[in-house]
Write a protein that holds these residues in place. Structure first.
Motif, PDB file in Angstrom:
ATOM      1  N   ARG A  42       0.827  -1.207   0.000  1.00  0.00           N
ATOM      2  CA  ARG A  42       0.000   0.000   0.000  1.00  0.00           C
ATOM      3  C   ARG A  42       0.863   1.260   0.000  1.00  0.00           C
ATOM      4  O   ARG A  42       0.575   2.224  -0.720  1.00  0.00           O
ATOM      5  CB  ARG A  42      -0.935  -0.003   1.215  1.00  0.00           C
ATOM      6  CG  ARG A  42      -1.953   1.140   1.196  1.00  0.00           C
ATOM      7  CD  ARG A  42      -2.743   1.173   2.505  1.00  0.00           C
ATOM      8  NE  ARG A  42      -3.504  -0.050   2.686  1.00  0.00           N
ATOM      9  CZ  ARG A  42      -4.701  -0.272   2.145  1.00  0.00           C
ATOM     10  NH1 ARG A  42      -5.250   0.655   1.372  1.00  0.00           N
ATOM     11  NH2 ARG A  42      -5.332  -1.394   2.363  1.00  0.00           N
ATOM     12  N   ARG A  43       1.928   1.260   0.789  1.00  0.00           N
ATOM     13  CA  ARG A  43       2.819   2.433   0.838  1.00  0.00           C
ATOM     14  C   ARG A  43       3.473   2.665  -0.523  1.00  0.00           C
ATOM     15  O   ARG A  43       3.576   3.809  -0.982  1.00  0.00           O
ATOM     16  CB  ARG A  43       3.889   2.252   1.912  1.00  0.00           C
ATOM     17  CG  ARG A  43       3.365   2.335   3.340  1.00  0.00           C
ATOM     18  CD  ARG A  43       4.503   2.596   4.322  1.00  0.00           C
ATOM     19  NE  ARG A  43       5.518   1.557   4.254  1.00  0.00           N
ATOM     20  CZ  ARG A  43       5.491   0.423   4.963  1.00  0.00           C
ATOM     21  NH1 ARG A  43       4.465   0.199   5.784  1.00  0.00           N
ATOM     22  NH2 ARG A  43       6.461  -0.457   4.861  1.00  0.00           N
TER      23      ARG A  43
ATOM     24  N   LEU B  23       0.820   4.138  -2.892  1.00  0.00           N
ATOM     25  CA  LEU B  23       0.517   5.541  -2.621  1.00  0.00           C
ATOM     26  C   LEU B  23       1.627   6.450  -3.137  1.00  0.00           C
ATOM     27  O   LEU B  23       1.372   7.541  -3.677  1.00  0.00           O
ATOM     28  CB  LEU B  23       0.303   5.750  -1.122  1.00  0.00           C
ATOM     29  CG  LEU B  23      -0.970   5.116  -0.540  1.00  0.00           C
ATOM     30  CD1 LEU B  23      -0.994   5.276   0.978  1.00  0.00           C
ATOM     31  CD2 LEU B  23      -2.218   5.734  -1.171  1.00  0.00           C
TER      32      LEU B  23
ATOM     33  N   ASP C 121       1.367   9.248  -6.183  1.00  0.00           N
ATOM     34  CA  ASP C 121       1.848  10.621  -6.059  1.00  0.00           C
ATOM     35  C   ASP C 121       2.795  10.983  -7.204  1.00  0.00           C
ATOM     36  O   ASP C 121       2.824  12.136  -7.663  1.00  0.00           O
ATOM     37  CB  ASP C 121       2.577  10.815  -4.724  1.00  0.00           C
ATOM     38  CG  ASP C 121       1.608  10.971  -3.559  1.00  0.00           C
ATOM     39  OD1 ASP C 121       0.401  11.189  -3.814  1.00  0.00           O
ATOM     40  OD2 ASP C 121       2.048  10.858  -2.400  1.00  0.00           O
TER      41      ASP C 121
ATOM     42  N   TYR D  99      -5.575  -1.103  -9.188  1.00  0.00           N
ATOM     43  CA  TYR D  99      -4.421  -0.241  -9.464  1.00  0.00           C
ATOM     44  C   TYR D  99      -3.876  -0.591 -10.846  1.00  0.00           C
ATOM     45  O   TYR D  99      -3.854  -1.765 -11.232  1.00  0.00           O
ATOM     46  CB  TYR D  99      -3.337  -0.443  -8.399  1.00  0.00           C
ATOM     47  CG  TYR D  99      -3.792  -0.112  -6.999  1.00  0.00           C
ATOM     48  CD1 TYR D  99      -3.559   1.142  -6.453  1.00  0.00           C
ATOM     49  CD2 TYR D  99      -4.466  -1.063  -6.226  1.00  0.00           C
ATOM     50  CE1 TYR D  99      -3.987   1.445  -5.163  1.00  0.00           C
ATOM     51  CE2 TYR D  99      -4.896  -0.763  -4.948  1.00  0.00           C
ATOM     52  CZ  TYR D  99      -4.653   0.495  -4.419  1.00  0.00           C
ATOM     53  OH  TYR D  99      -5.082   0.805  -3.144  1.00  0.00           O
TER      54      TYR D  99
END
Length: 270
Positions: free
Chosen positions: A47-48, A51, A55, A66
């Motif tokens: 997940r990190r 994210l 960005d 995704y």
């Protein structure tokens, strides 16, 4: 060189690249659970990474799935732009395909696979038709054997010890001693002929692309439909044209490290 056990190895970067690689696989859109399963990473870590990639506008999401954005192409195009012969290869393959009326391609070796860097399709599309970026097992195709023939003796032996082989068709060579004999034959004669080892419908004739020192840096081929050509007729009809195209690329190819061990008895037709 940094390894996964060394202090210089950046594990988070390696994991992030792994996530990108999995995102690039079919079906193209992946859930968090799918990505965690494919990468063998904890969901919180995946997940990190996602994210961060969102960005950076490399990944998009609808909250459940995704997928990659076109921005990821910058990574691959950065590699291609470092190859002085890549643009020349596009012209050379277009002309080779027009004259031979067959599909042809340019590839390089990446571990146990070849990677397609250029592909020029004939009007008649073959049943198996790889595109830019496609990975094919090197042991089973003519371009792969050409590229393997350019390895040093020690590198070739290491490849043969580690490579995982399986029967892709009824005639695929999976015996390591027999495969080595075939690769050494390719090294001696300066070209490779592959017939129905990767797919029953496909044959191929390939030659090396060399730099000005004679090092093998790539391979080009013509792909043929099985049954339409024999080894003899394919060599007579296409080998001189392949060598001519390889010679064009050689003039624009960078010189590799001359300290690298060279294979014995290699021919430099191109």
């Amino acid at each position: 060189m940094a390894t996964s056990e060394s202090e210089a190895f950046v594990r988070s970067l390696a994991r992030g690249l792994m996530v990108i690689e999995v995102l690039g696989q079919a079906p193209g859109r992946h859930s968090l659970a799918d990505l965690a399963d494919a990468t063998k990473l904890p969901r919180t870590a995946v997940r990190r990474f996602l994210l961060t990639l969102i960005d950076l506008e490399i990944v998009r999401s609808d909250g459940k799935q995704y997928w990659l954005t076109p921005r990821v192409l910058r990574l691959s195009l950065s590699y291609l732009s470092t190859l002085p012969y890549w643009r020349e290869a596009q012209v050379a393959l277009e002309e080779l395909s027009a004259v031979s009326k067959q599909s042809c391609a340019l590839s390089v070796l990446d571990g146990e696979d070849i990677v397609y860097l250029q592909r020029q399709h004939a009007k008649r599309i073959l049943p198996v038709s790889p595109s830019l970026g496609s990975l094919i097992p090197a042991y089973a195709v003519s371009m792969g054997r050409v590229l393997l023939s350019g390895l040093s003796d020690d590198e070739l032996d290491q490849f043969l010890r580690k490579v995982k082989m399986r029967k892709l068709t009824s005639v695929t060579i999976t015996d390591r001693a027999k495969l080595k004999a075939e690769i050494l034959k390719v090294r001696k004669q300066g070209y490779a002929w592959g017939e129905r080892e990767f797919d029953d419908s496909i044959c191929g004739l390939a030659v090396p692309v060399r730099d000005m020192n004679g090092a093998v840096i790539a391979a080009i081929n013509v792909s043929l439909a099985s049954g339409e050509f024999t080894h003899k007729t394919a060599v007579e009809q296409f080998l001189p044209r392949l060598w001519h195209s390889a010679s064009r690329l050689r003039m624009s190819a960078p010189v590799q490290d001359t300290k690298r061990a060279r294979p014995s008895k290699s021919l430099t037709h191109s």
